[in-house]
Design a protein around this motif. Structure first.
Motif, mmCIF file in Angstrom:
data_model
loop_
_atom_site.group_PDB
_atom_site.id
_atom_site.type_symbol
_atom_site.label_atom_id
_atom_site.label_comp_id
_atom_site.label_asym_id
_atom_site.label_seq_id
_atom_site.Cartn_x
_atom_site.Cartn_y
_atom_site.Cartn_z
ATOM 1 N N THR A 125 0.834 -7.161 5.012
ATOM 2 C CA THR A 125 1.224 -8.047 3.914
ATOM 3 C C THR A 125 0.697 -7.534 2.583
ATOM 4 O OG1 THR A 125 1.251 -9.955 5.404
ATOM 5 C CG2 THR A 125 1.089 -10.416 3.039
ATOM 6 N N ASP A 126 -0.562 -7.150 2.554
ATOM 7 C CA ASP A 126 -1.171 -6.689 1.309
ATOM 8 C C ASP A 126 -0.538 -5.384 0.829
ATOM 9 O OD1 ASP A 126 -2.850 -8.865 1.413
ATOM 10 O OD2 ASP A 126 -4.575 -7.749 2.204
ATOM 11 N N VAL A 127 -0.285 -4.455 1.756
ATOM 12 C CA VAL A 127 0.307 -3.181 1.364
ATOM 13 C C VAL A 127 1.736 -3.381 0.875
ATOM 14 C CG1 VAL A 127 1.028 -0.904 2.190
ATOM 15 C CG2 VAL A 127 -1.181 -1.836 2.891
ATOM 16 N N VAL A 128 2.510 -4.208 1.585
ATOM 17 C CA VAL A 128 3.885 -4.469 1.159
ATOM 18 C C VAL A 128 3.896 -5.181 -0.195
ATOM 19 C CG1 VAL A 128 5.960 -5.810 1.690
ATOM 20 C CG2 VAL A 128 4.867 -4.431 3.474
ATOM 21 N N LYS A 129 2.991 -6.115 -0.380
ATOM 22 C CA LYS A 129 2.938 -6.829 -1.657
ATOM 23 C C LYS A 129 2.661 -5.885 -2.813
ATOM 24 C CE LYS A 129 0.583 -10.672 -4.003
ATOM 25 N NZ LYS A 129 -0.452 -11.726 -3.857
ATOM 26 N N GLU A 130 1.776 -4.909 -2.585
ATOM 27 C CA GLU A 130 1.386 -4.005 -3.661
ATOM 28 C C GLU A 130 2.371 -2.859 -3.858
ATOM 29 O OE1 GLU A 130 -2.514 -1.483 -5.219
ATOM 30 O OE2 GLU A 130 -2.622 -2.667 -3.374
ATOM 31 N N LEU A 162 7.900 3.484 2.633
ATOM 32 C CA LEU A 162 6.523 3.042 2.797
ATOM 33 C C LEU A 162 6.202 3.056 4.285
ATOM 34 C CD1 LEU A 162 3.892 1.805 1.702
ATOM 35 C CD2 LEU A 162 5.020 -0.434 1.791
ATOM 36 N N PHE A 163 5.304 3.959 4.696
ATOM 37 C CA PHE A 163 4.857 4.046 6.084
ATOM 38 C C PHE A 163 3.521 3.318 6.215
ATOM 39 C CE2 PHE A 163 7.585 7.774 5.711
ATOM 40 C CZ PHE A 163 8.224 7.855 6.940
ATOM 41 N N ILE A 164 3.423 2.444 7.212
ATOM 42 C CA ILE A 164 2.181 1.726 7.492
ATOM 43 C C ILE A 164 1.844 1.937 8.959
ATOM 44 C CG2 ILE A 164 0.954 -0.468 7.407
ATOM 45 C CD1 ILE A 164 3.045 -1.447 5.399
ATOM 46 N N ASP A 165 0.641 2.466 9.207
ATOM 47 C CA ASP A 165 0.224 2.817 10.561
ATOM 48 C C ASP A 165 -0.920 1.900 10.989
ATOM 49 O OD1 ASP A 165 -1.408 4.436 12.639
ATOM 50 O OD2 ASP A 165 0.433 5.610 12.425
ATOM 51 N N LEU A 166 -0.779 1.277 12.155
ATOM 52 C CA LEU A 166 -1.746 0.297 12.636
ATOM 53 C C LEU A 166 -2.465 0.783 13.886
ATOM 54 C CD1 LEU A 166 0.459 -2.932 12.388
ATOM 55 C CD2 LEU A 166 -1.018 -1.936 10.619
ATOM 56 N N ASN A 167 -3.732 0.419 14.012
ATOM 57 C CA ASN A 167 -4.490 0.669 15.236
ATOM 58 C C ASN A 167 -4.273 -0.515 16.172
ATOM 59 O OD1 ASN A 167 -6.300 1.233 17.263
ATOM 60 N ND2 ASN A 167 -8.117 0.789 16.041
#
Length: 514
Positions: free
Chosen positions: A291-296, A269-274
């Protein structure tokens, strides 16, 4: 092969991808067949530039973005390369119509398409445009949709930073050539941000996008502070599952680029932040997004990798910037609690690999500097900062300075370094980071893509007065040699960060090119 004469939705990339939300975010429909070509005005001509391949929401998707001088209906045609006869896109080609919007930078238009339903381990050819006005044909190859894979991480090409766009572009192109010659089966090219020096200077974007490797391998874009002053970043790069709500976006949506986004690849799971947006509650918003992406989606992921521009454990010029001090307070405990495994960053134009960090502290006081293997406990996170991939600008390492930040002092085991970092390195040579994803480990390696010789703009132009290891006291090492390598054994205790194999789908669930 026979195509069905119907409209195809985005389809289940994987069971855990929220297809409806993804489709709404894309705002496009993928169509099979070539019927859309007749919608183009045969008399129109278009200049098609800045074509770049991007990541989709999962392994069976790719995004394609480009600039056009006309808003004539356009598309991407895709065909398995094995079925491309004499360069012709015939009945075997799938057609995906583009979303086209007015370009706020150069007065033209920008277009994007998401290609869906790709098969694993298949080579594809594609072109963009419309009947009578096609781009050259480019190719890419998918890898396996499960199991082991490699990706490459690149820090701050920042084309134009040296003052010489051509020299910066030469270094950038050489790094891509070196990295992909050594790793031709890499799955993804991941950005650390700052593609260019000046956000809306298209000559710099043209130079950054010039290498054909960016049309052959998917570029997972990250926005840096030099990319944020206008709309060019998001006009050049379409990204999946992107939230451009105000807290993630860094200001005026009419003039600025940004947003947070996520995608999945082979159970990572890759999550990219500004990270340009950090004040006025933005860091809290980023944490909520993660948090929301990891939870889902985290339960089905073997590893979680975060990517953003500003290195919180900077070793060089940005080590004690006020915004970085704020992020050091805001991020680490949240990332530990969320089971993040690896954080990839740029901005400081020098290489670092952290110790295992838990809740903003060194997790194991006995972990030695430069350890070749690290065993993570629950909540342990490794932070990596990439050096310049182009040679356009380097920052020298700085000594820990507790007068600027009392919480970012020296490492008791290596007082020249900051306490968080196992390795800090600057040689004024271009490098890139290779990450090997394996079932039981992550292998992170920083590799030299250049030497002190050209192309190396900052050295060539005399902006650096030494080059090589040990502040130039040791001769430069050869291209392809290793600066640093670590094997990370992730936490595999009960719960495995709360992740499990329960929801892993079968590979190749959605394929359209048979």
């Amino acid at each position: 092969m026979k195509f069905e004469n119907r409209t195809q939705g985005l389809g289940p990339v994987r069971r855990r991808v929220a297809v409806g939300a993804t489709a709404a975010a894309m705002g496009i429909t993928a169509m099979l067949g070539s019927g859309l070509a007749t919608a183009a005005h045969a008399a129109d001509t278009a200049k098609l530039t800045g074509i770049v391949l991007g990541v989709g929401a999962g392994e069976s998707q790719r995004a394609v973005s480009w600039y056009s001088s006309t808003d004539t209906p356009q598309m991407v045609q895709v065909v398995p390369t094995a079925k491309l006869k004499h360069g012709e896109f015939d009945k075997h080609a799938a057609t995906f119509p583009a979303t086209i919007t007015a370009n706020k930078v150069n007065g033209g238009y920008n277009a994007h398409v998401t290609i869906d339903g790709l098969k694993k381990k298949t080579k594809y050819s594609y072109r963009v445009g419309f009947e009578g006005n096609w781009s050259p044909t480019y190719s890419f190859e998918t890898q396996d949709f499960k199991g082991d894979f490699d990706f490459l991480f690149f820090g701050d090409p920042q084309i134009g930073a040296s003052g010489n766009v051509a020299k910066d572009a030469a270094g950038w192109a050489d790094t891509l050539n070196v990295a992909l010659a050594a790793n031709p089966k890499t799955a993804l090219l991941v950005s650390g941000g700052d593609q260019v020096e000046t956000a809306n200077t298209e000559t710099q974007w043209d130079a950054f996008l010039a290498p054909d490797k960016l049309r052959q391998y998917p570029w997972a874009a990250t926005i840096g502070n030099h990319d944020v002053g206008g709309k060019a970043y998001e006009q050049h790069f379409w990204t999946p599952n992107t939230d451009r709500s105000a807290p993630y976006y860094n200001g005026d949506a009419t003039t600025r680029s940004g947003g947070d986004y996520w995608y999945e690849y082979n159970d990572v799971l890759f999550i990219d932040l500004n990270s340009n947006a950090y004040a006025n509650g933005a860091d809290a918003a980023h944490i909520q997004y993660v948090t929301d992406v990891v939870k889902e989606h985290g339960d089905a992921a073997k590893y979680t990798v975060l990517v953003y521009h500003h290195s919180i454990y900077s070793p060089a010029s940005h080590a004690n910037d006020g915004d970085n001090q704020q992020r050091r307070k805001d991020f680490p405990t949240a990332f530990s609690n969320l089971g993040v495994d690896l954080v990839l960053q740029g901005h400081d134009h020098a290489y670092t690999r952290s110790y295992e960090i838990k809740n903003g502290q060194k997790a194991n006081p006995k972990e030695q500097p430069g350890a070749a293997e690290v065993v993570q406990g629950p909540g342990g996170v490794i932070y990596v900062t990439a050096n310049s991939a182009s040679g356009s600008k380097y920052y020298n390492l700085t000594a820990p300075d507790t007068t600027k930040d009392p919480n970012y002092g020296p490492d008791p085991l290596n007082p020249k370094s900051h306490w968080a970092n196992s390795v800090e390195n600057q040689e004024h040579v271009r490098t890139y980071v290779k990450v090997q994803v394996r079932d039981d480990k992550l292998v992170v390696e920083n590799l030299r893509s250049g030497t002190c010789a050209a192309p190396n703009a900052a050295v060539e132009l005399g902006q650096e007065d030494w080059c090589g290891p040990d502040s130039g006291a040791t001769a430069a090492q050869p291209v392809g040699s290793t600066v640093d390598k670590v094997v990370i054994h992730p936490y595999d205790g009960k719960g495995d960060h709360g992740k499990s194999d329960e929801h892993k789908p079968a590979a190749d669930e959605s394929a359209w090119l048979q």
